[in-house]
Design an enzyme around this catalytic site. Structure first.
Site, PDB file in Angstrom:
ATOM      1  N   CYS A 132       0.833  -1.200   0.000  1.00 42.58           N
ATOM      2  CA  CYS A 132       0.000   0.000   0.000  1.00 42.58           C
ATOM      3  C   CYS A 132       0.868   1.251   0.000  1.00 42.58           C
ATOM      4  CB  CYS A 132      -0.922  -0.015   1.214  1.00 42.58           C
ATOM      5  SG  CYS A 132      -2.085   1.363   1.275  1.00 42.58           S
ATOM      6  N   CYS A 213      -1.303   7.823   7.633  1.00 42.80           N
ATOM      7  CA  CYS A 213      -2.610   7.499   7.089  1.00 42.80           C
ATOM      8  C   CYS A 213      -3.513   6.950   8.198  1.00 42.80           C
ATOM      9  CB  CYS A 213      -2.473   6.472   5.973  1.00 42.80           C
ATOM     10  SG  CYS A 213      -1.632   7.117   4.498  1.00 42.80           S
ATOM     11  N   CYS A 239       7.474   3.866   6.165  1.00 42.47           N
ATOM     12  CA  CYS A 239       6.563   3.652   5.037  1.00 42.47           C
ATOM     13  C   CYS A 239       7.298   3.245   3.771  1.00 42.47           C
ATOM     14  CB  CYS A 239       5.738   4.915   4.773  1.00 42.47           C
ATOM     15  SG  CYS A 239       6.728   6.337   4.250  1.00 42.47           S
TER      16      CYS A 239
END
Length: 258
Positions: A132, A213, A239
């Site tokens: 993602c 997020c 991330c």
């Protein structure tokens, strides 16, 4: 017989602009210097080439943005608009843009076709957070940074054990990465926010000291690692736009004591 002309083909120099040696040199050059003084020299003397700020508009983002905008508000600010942010983050981004006078704020969005192909239902975060992040953060930022020689980040050494060796200057893929707040403590950050009347991200007071997020950000209990609420339950600490920090190969001369 006509003379044969041999044409040398034009070549583009694709060699990396910066090396680890450059990062070590800059760390030595600015060792012991105040953060504001360092930023003024870097920006006013154009020492970095084309440079951008990469900002998440998270818990402490206002500090780096204020420091740099006070010197040059035209420095591009890159925001990864993943489509998964808290609504409060989007509102906060616009508030800071107006208050700080940011003149070149760029929203980076994931490729629509790739997003549909790889995460059509928007749930990839729940079973493959690395994938993602790759789609929504890593690839868009890589494309955007292709036109820059250097980037500013808001990373701090105190945030987690994986960042404890964070230097002010490091090199990644031939691009200089500058961490002006590397040696700032939480107390110094808080004081700067108050002194400069900077608004706090609205989620901080609700227990979110590190904000990414929404699906992958949890509250943090007092005394816990500030980034422990990121990807809770997963063996994941970054991330992908940053990697775990390792000391530069300089016999420890650039450990984070500035």
């Amino acid at each position: 017989m006509a003379e044969q002309i041999v044409r040398t083909p034009d070549r583009i120099d694709a060699a990396p602009r910066y090396s680890e040696t450059d990062a070590i040199r800059l760390n030595h050059m600015f060792r012991g210097r105040d953060t504001v003084e360092m930023l003024e020299i870097l920006l006013k003397e154009n020492m970095l080439g084309d440079v951008a700020i990469v900002s998440s508009f998270g818990a402490e983002s206002a500090i780096l943005l204020h420091l740099i905008a006070s010197i040059d508000p035209t420095v591009p600010v890159l925001f990864l608009d993943t489509g998964k942010h808290f609504p409060e983050t989007i509102t906060y981004k616009e508030e800071l843009r107006q208050q700080l006078g940011l003149q070149d704020l760029r929203d980076l969005k994931p490729d629509a076709d790739l997003l549909q192909q790889k995460d059509g239902n928007g749930l990839r975060w729940s079973y493959d957070p690395d994938g993602c992040c790759e789609i929504r953060k890593v690839l868009p930022l890589k494309q955007a940074l292709a036109g820059f020689d250097a980037q500013f980040t808001g990373r701090k050494a105190f945030q987690s054990s994986t960042r404890s060796a964070l230097p002010r200057f490091e090199v990644e893929d031939g691009r200089l990465k500058v961490n002006p707040l590397a040696d700032w403590s939480k107390e110094r950050l808080d004081a700067y926010m108050v002194e400069n009347n900077l608004p706090a991200h609205p989620l901080v007071e609700l227990g979110y000291p590190s904000i990414g997020c929404s699906p992958c950000t949890s509250k943090v209990a007092p005394g816990e690692d500030p980034r422990s609420g990121r990807w809770k339950g997963w063996d994941k600490t970054e991330c992908g736009i940053h990697t775990a920090v390792t000391p530069l190969d300089d016999d420890g001369a650039n450990d984070p004591v500035f």
